[in-house]
Design a protein around this motif. Structure first.
Motif, mmCIF file in Angstrom:
data_model
loop_
_atom_site.group_PDB
_atom_site.id
_atom_site.type_symbol
_atom_site.label_atom_id
_atom_site.label_comp_id
_atom_site.label_asym_id
_atom_site.label_seq_id
_atom_site.Cartn_x
_atom_site.Cartn_y
_atom_site.Cartn_z
ATOM 1 N N SER A 148 -2.255 -0.065 5.459
ATOM 2 C CA SER A 148 -1.744 -0.238 6.823
ATOM 3 C C SER A 148 -1.276 1.055 7.465
ATOM 4 O O SER A 148 -0.913 1.061 8.652
ATOM 5 C CB SER A 148 -0.582 -1.244 6.803
ATOM 6 O OG SER A 148 0.477 -0.771 5.969
ATOM 7 N N LEU A 149 -1.259 2.163 6.707
ATOM 8 C CA LEU A 149 -0.759 3.427 7.261
ATOM 9 C C LEU A 149 -1.548 3.839 8.494
ATOM 10 O O LEU A 149 -0.968 4.248 9.510
ATOM 11 C CB LEU A 149 -0.823 4.536 6.202
ATOM 12 C CG LEU A 149 -0.378 5.927 6.677
ATOM 13 C CD1 LEU A 149 1.098 5.923 7.046
ATOM 14 C CD2 LEU A 149 -0.668 6.982 5.605
ATOM 15 N N GLY A 150 -2.874 3.734 8.423
ATOM 16 C CA GLY A 150 -3.705 4.139 9.556
ATOM 17 C C GLY A 150 -3.404 3.358 10.816
ATOM 18 O O GLY A 150 -3.348 3.929 11.918
ATOM 19 N N ASP A 151 -3.190 2.046 10.663
ATOM 20 C CA ASP A 151 -2.864 1.212 11.825
ATOM 21 C C ASP A 151 -1.514 1.606 12.415
ATOM 22 O O ASP A 151 -1.347 1.647 13.643
ATOM 23 C CB ASP A 151 -2.854 -0.266 11.419
ATOM 24 C CG ASP A 151 -4.227 -0.768 11.003
ATOM 25 O OD1 ASP A 151 -5.229 -0.192 11.470
ATOM 26 O OD2 ASP A 151 -4.291 -1.730 10.207
ATOM 27 N N TRP A 152 -0.550 1.882 11.540
ATOM 28 C CA TRP A 152 0.788 2.266 11.999
ATOM 29 C C TRP A 152 0.745 3.588 12.757
ATOM 30 O O TRP A 152 1.355 3.736 13.831
ATOM 31 C CB TRP A 152 1.737 2.367 10.808
ATOM 32 C CG TRP A 152 3.101 2.859 11.167
ATOM 33 C CD1 TRP A 152 4.128 2.146 11.728
ATOM 34 C CD2 TRP A 152 3.607 4.198 10.999
ATOM 35 N NE1 TRP A 152 5.230 2.943 11.915
ATOM 36 C CE2 TRP A 152 4.940 4.205 11.484
ATOM 37 C CE3 TRP A 152 3.068 5.376 10.485
ATOM 38 C CZ2 TRP A 152 5.724 5.348 11.464
ATOM 39 C CZ3 TRP A 152 3.847 6.526 10.472
ATOM 40 C CH2 TRP A 152 5.166 6.500 10.957
ATOM 41 N N VAL A 153 0.006 4.563 12.225
ATOM 42 C CA VAL A 153 -0.095 5.874 12.875
ATOM 43 C C VAL A 153 -0.805 5.750 14.220
ATOM 44 O O VAL A 153 -0.383 6.343 15.215
ATOM 45 C CB VAL A 153 -0.837 6.875 11.957
ATOM 46 C CG1 VAL A 153 -1.125 8.178 12.703
ATOM 47 C CG2 VAL A 153 -0.019 7.155 10.702
ATOM 48 N N ALA A 154 -1.895 4.978 14.256
ATOM 49 C CA ALA A 154 -2.649 4.813 15.498
ATOM 50 C C ALA A 154 -1.811 4.133 16.571
ATOM 51 O O ALA A 154 -1.842 4.522 17.745
ATOM 52 C CB ALA A 154 -3.913 4.001 15.226
#
Length: 267
Positions: free
Chosen positions: A190-196
């Motif tokens: 989920s890191l990518g979604d959070w950063v985006a």
């Protein structure tokens, strides 16, 4: 009264700032113009000496200012964010020196686990199950030159996907041109979604050879961040984390990167 700094000026250590380097640092620190018993240049020289050699504060050579004075300024600059400003400003100046824009368009994130001494705060250390290291984890984000954009230190048992936000959050508002962050397989989820969602940056996960299920392997730019970690290995204070607080260890990493940039671009 004889001022001690007249005596320790005679000793030249390899970690001492050159005239050009001090002028760069002086502009960042922006000290008040007043008489001082121990010049701030020599205070900074002592801090850099400790970080490079791994010397204990109380064993600082006598040709420096008293260790209590040196530690006072180190703690003061740490709490006031001056050390972070030094690293960030040097990063922008170094990029300008090689014809790059202040803000990189891509960052590369990675971490390493470092053993801590028994003096470290037990509430901020743990065991990295993968590397079998009891201590803390250093998270860094670097640009394509290997220069530091962000540093965060936390307990080693915190998974990369949970520790990464601590480093990524520190880049908010600092790099308006940033578009993408490269990461390895440890940052999947989920890191990518959070950063985006929060910053509008893309997280591109590049698998290491041991993580890639196929024989075909793209050569990523991840070696750049690994090289940056190898630069830190030249600083004995960082080979084992002796600091009681994680934020102190973080400042030591920032100072190491600052010294690296000073030696590479501002001799």
């Amino acid at each position: 009264m004889v001022i001690n700094h007249l005596r320790y000026k005679k000793t030249s250590y390899s970690t001492n700032l050159t005239d050009n380097q001090w002028q760069v640092i002086k502009k960042i620190i922006n000290p008040q113009e007043r008489k001082r018993r121990y010049p701030l240049r020599e205070i900074m020289n002592a801090i850099l000496y400790i970080n490079k050699t791994g010397c204990q504060w109380r064993m600082l050579p006598q040709d420096f200012a008293p260790w209590q004075t040196v530690y006072y300024y180190f703690r003061k600059w740490k709490l006031e964010g001056v050390i972070d400003d030094i690293m960030s400003t040097l990063h922008a100046l170094a990029r300008k020196a090689v014809g790059r824009k202040d803000s990189p368009s891509m960052g590369i994130i990675d971490s390493r686990s470092v053993k801590t001494s028994h003096h470290a705060d037990p509430s901020c250390k743990g065991i990295d199950g993968n590397k079998k290291i009891k201590g803390r984890k250093e998270h860094i984000v670097v640009d394509t030159l290997g220069l530091p954009m962000s540093v965060a230190v936390h307990e080693a048992n915190l998974h990369d996907s949970k520790g990464a936000p601590m480093a990524i959050e520190k880049m908010e508002y600092k790099f308006p041109g940033l578009k993408k962050i490269l990461a390895d397989g440890g940052y999947q989820g989920s890191l990518g979604d959070w950063v985006a969602e929060r910053f509008g940056w893309a997280v591109e996960v590049v698998l290491r050879p041991d993580e890639c299920p196929t024989k075909f392997q793209v050569l990523p730019k991840r070696w750049i961040v690994e090289r940056s970690f190898s630069w830190l290995e030249n600083f004995r204070r960082l080979t084992i984390d002796y600091e009681y607080l994680a934020e102190t260890a973080e400042s030591m990493v920032q100072l190491a990167f600052a010294q690296i940039m000073l030696n590479k671009f501002f001799q």
